[in-house]
Design a protein around this motif. Structure first.
Motif, PDB file in Angstrom:
ATOM      1  N   VAL A 100     -34.031  56.650-104.038  1.00 21.51           N
ATOM      2  CA  VAL A 100     -33.640  55.759-102.950  1.00 21.51           C
ATOM      3  C   VAL A 100     -34.797  54.784-102.708  1.00 21.51           C
ATOM      4  CG1 VAL A 100     -32.943  55.609-100.527  1.00 21.51           C
ATOM      5  CG2 VAL A 100     -32.224  57.562-101.912  1.00 21.51           C
ATOM      6  N   THR A 101     -34.473  53.508-102.598  1.00 22.96           N
ATOM      7  CA  THR A 101     -35.459  52.461-102.323  1.00 22.96           C
ATOM      8  C   THR A 101     -34.951  51.592-101.179  1.00 22.96           C
ATOM      9  OG1 THR A 101     -34.447  51.097-104.046  1.00 22.96           O
ATOM     10  CG2 THR A 101     -36.379  52.395-104.688  1.00 22.96           C
ATOM     11  N   PRO A 102     -35.841  50.783-100.581  1.00 24.83           N
ATOM     12  CA  PRO A 102     -35.386  49.922 -99.491  1.00 24.83           C
ATOM     13  C   PRO A 102     -34.270  48.991 -99.964  1.00 24.83           C
ATOM     14  CG  PRO A 102     -37.779  49.858 -99.683  1.00 24.83           C
ATOM     15  CD  PRO A 102     -37.259  50.602-100.873  1.00 24.83           C
ATOM     16  N   PRO A 103     -33.400  48.600 -99.073  1.00 28.71           N
ATOM     17  CA  PRO A 103     -32.333  47.672 -99.446  1.00 28.71           C
ATOM     18  C   PRO A 103     -32.917  46.291 -99.766  1.00 28.71           C
ATOM     19  CG  PRO A 103     -32.357  47.998 -97.087  1.00 28.71           C
ATOM     20  CD  PRO A 103     -33.351  48.954 -97.658  1.00 28.71           C
ATOM     21  N   ARG A 104     -32.126  45.469-100.437  1.00 27.12           N
ATOM     22  CA  ARG A 104     -32.579  44.112-100.803  1.00 27.12           C
ATOM     23  C   ARG A 104     -33.032  43.320 -99.591  1.00 27.12           C
ATOM     24  NH1 ARG A 104     -27.832  44.525-103.433  1.00 27.12           N
ATOM     25  NH2 ARG A 104     -26.880  43.042-102.042  1.00 27.12           N
ATOM     26  N   TRP A 105     -32.409  43.516 -98.454  1.00 21.12           N
ATOM     27  CA  TRP A 105     -32.761  42.752 -97.255  1.00 21.12           C
ATOM     28  C   TRP A 105     -34.007  43.293 -96.580  1.00 21.12           C
ATOM     29  CZ3 TRP A 105     -32.257  46.397 -93.525  1.00 21.12           C
ATOM     30  CH2 TRP A 105     -31.281  47.362 -93.696  1.00 21.12           C
ATOM     31  N   GLY A 106     -34.591  44.337 -97.145  1.00 18.64           N
ATOM     32  CA  GLY A 106     -35.876  44.841 -96.662  1.00 18.64           C
ATOM     33  C   GLY A 106     -35.741  45.974 -95.677  1.00 18.64           C
ATOM     34  N   ALA A 107     -36.712  46.808 -95.706  1.00 21.31           N
ATOM     35  CA  ALA A 107     -36.755  47.935 -94.780  1.00 21.31           C
ATOM     36  C   ALA A 107     -38.200  48.310 -94.538  1.00 21.31           C
ATOM     37  CB  ALA A 107     -35.955  49.110 -95.322  1.00 21.31           C
ATOM     38  N   ALA A 108     -38.982  47.343 -94.109  1.00 23.90           N
ATOM     39  CA  ALA A 108     -40.381  47.637 -93.792  1.00 23.90           C
ATOM     40  C   ALA A 108     -40.412  48.658 -92.658  1.00 23.90           C
ATOM     41  CB  ALA A 108     -41.106  46.363 -93.387  1.00 23.90           C
ATOM     42  N   ILE A 109     -41.335  49.580 -92.766  1.00 23.41           N
ATOM     43  CA  ILE A 109     -41.490  50.587 -91.723  1.00 23.41           C
ATOM     44  C   ILE A 109     -42.808  50.286 -91.022  1.00 23.41           C
ATOM     45  CG2 ILE A 109     -41.610  53.039 -91.182  1.00 23.41           C
ATOM     46  CD1 ILE A 109     -40.207  53.563 -93.878  1.00 23.41           C
ATOM     47  N   PRO A 110     -42.749  49.856 -89.773  1.00 25.33           N
ATOM     48  CA  PRO A 110     -43.983  49.500 -89.075  1.00 25.33           C
ATOM     49  C   PRO A 110     -44.879  50.721 -88.858  1.00 25.33           C
ATOM     50  CG  PRO A 110     -42.139  49.504 -87.553  1.00 25.33           C
ATOM     51  CD  PRO A 110     -41.573  49.739 -88.916  1.00 25.33           C
ATOM     52  N   ALA A 111     -46.154  50.461 -88.645  1.00 25.92           N
ATOM     53  CA  ALA A 111     -47.107  51.534 -88.355  1.00 25.92           C
ATOM     54  C   ALA A 111     -46.580  52.354 -87.180  1.00 25.92           C
ATOM     55  CB  ALA A 111     -48.465  50.944 -88.020  1.00 25.92           C
TER      56      ALA A 111
END
Length: 143
Positions: A100-111
């Motif tokens: 599983v990887t982040p979706p194309r639209w992004g899934a940054a996880i903040p600190a």
């Protein structure tokens, strides 16, 4: 404008003109990044019916840096498989394991933040917990 004020404005402008090119030669500041040991993964089976279930996975970033890229790998017990997944991208099979990887639209996880995604799975009975789970290559802590 008084001559003193004009002289001050010219001094500030001249100083800025001299300092600005120096910024081009300043060494880049290395961005802090989250270490795999700073990541926790939790899994919950939130619904179950005769031949299927819903699983929810949360990746927690306990570091002091944003996490912009992550990869989660896992297997499921025999007789279980992912049918459909949302809020992330899925590759693999029940026989070879899932990635599983982040979706194309992004899934940054903040600190200090977390990111949740889920899936509907098929089972033939028994449990549905994640097996051999790793996040960015490190064992999933908190599983």
């Amino acid at each position: 404008m008084s001559s003193r004020r004009l002289r001050n404005h010219l001094s500030v402008a001249a100083a800025a003109a001299l300092v600005a090119p120096l910024a081009l030669f300043a060494p880049p500041v290395a961005a802090e990044s989250a270490e795999p040991s700073d990541l926790r993964v939790t899994y919950v089976e939130s619904a179950r019916w005769d031949s299927g279930y819903t699983g929810e996975i949360t990746v927690h970033n306990t570091s002091g840096a944003d996490l912009t890229d992550w990869t989660l790998e896992f297997d499921l017990p025999d007789g279980s498989r992912v049918h459909e997944l949302w809020n992330a991208s899925l590759s693999g099979t029940a026989q070879d394991g899932y990635t599983v990887t982040p979706p194309r639209w992004g899934a940054a996880i903040p600190a200090g933040g977390s990111y949740r995604f889920g899936f509907n799975g098929v089972h033939t009975g028994g449990n549905s917990h994640l097996l051999g789970c790793t996040v960015n290559g490190a064992p999933c802590a908190g599983e």
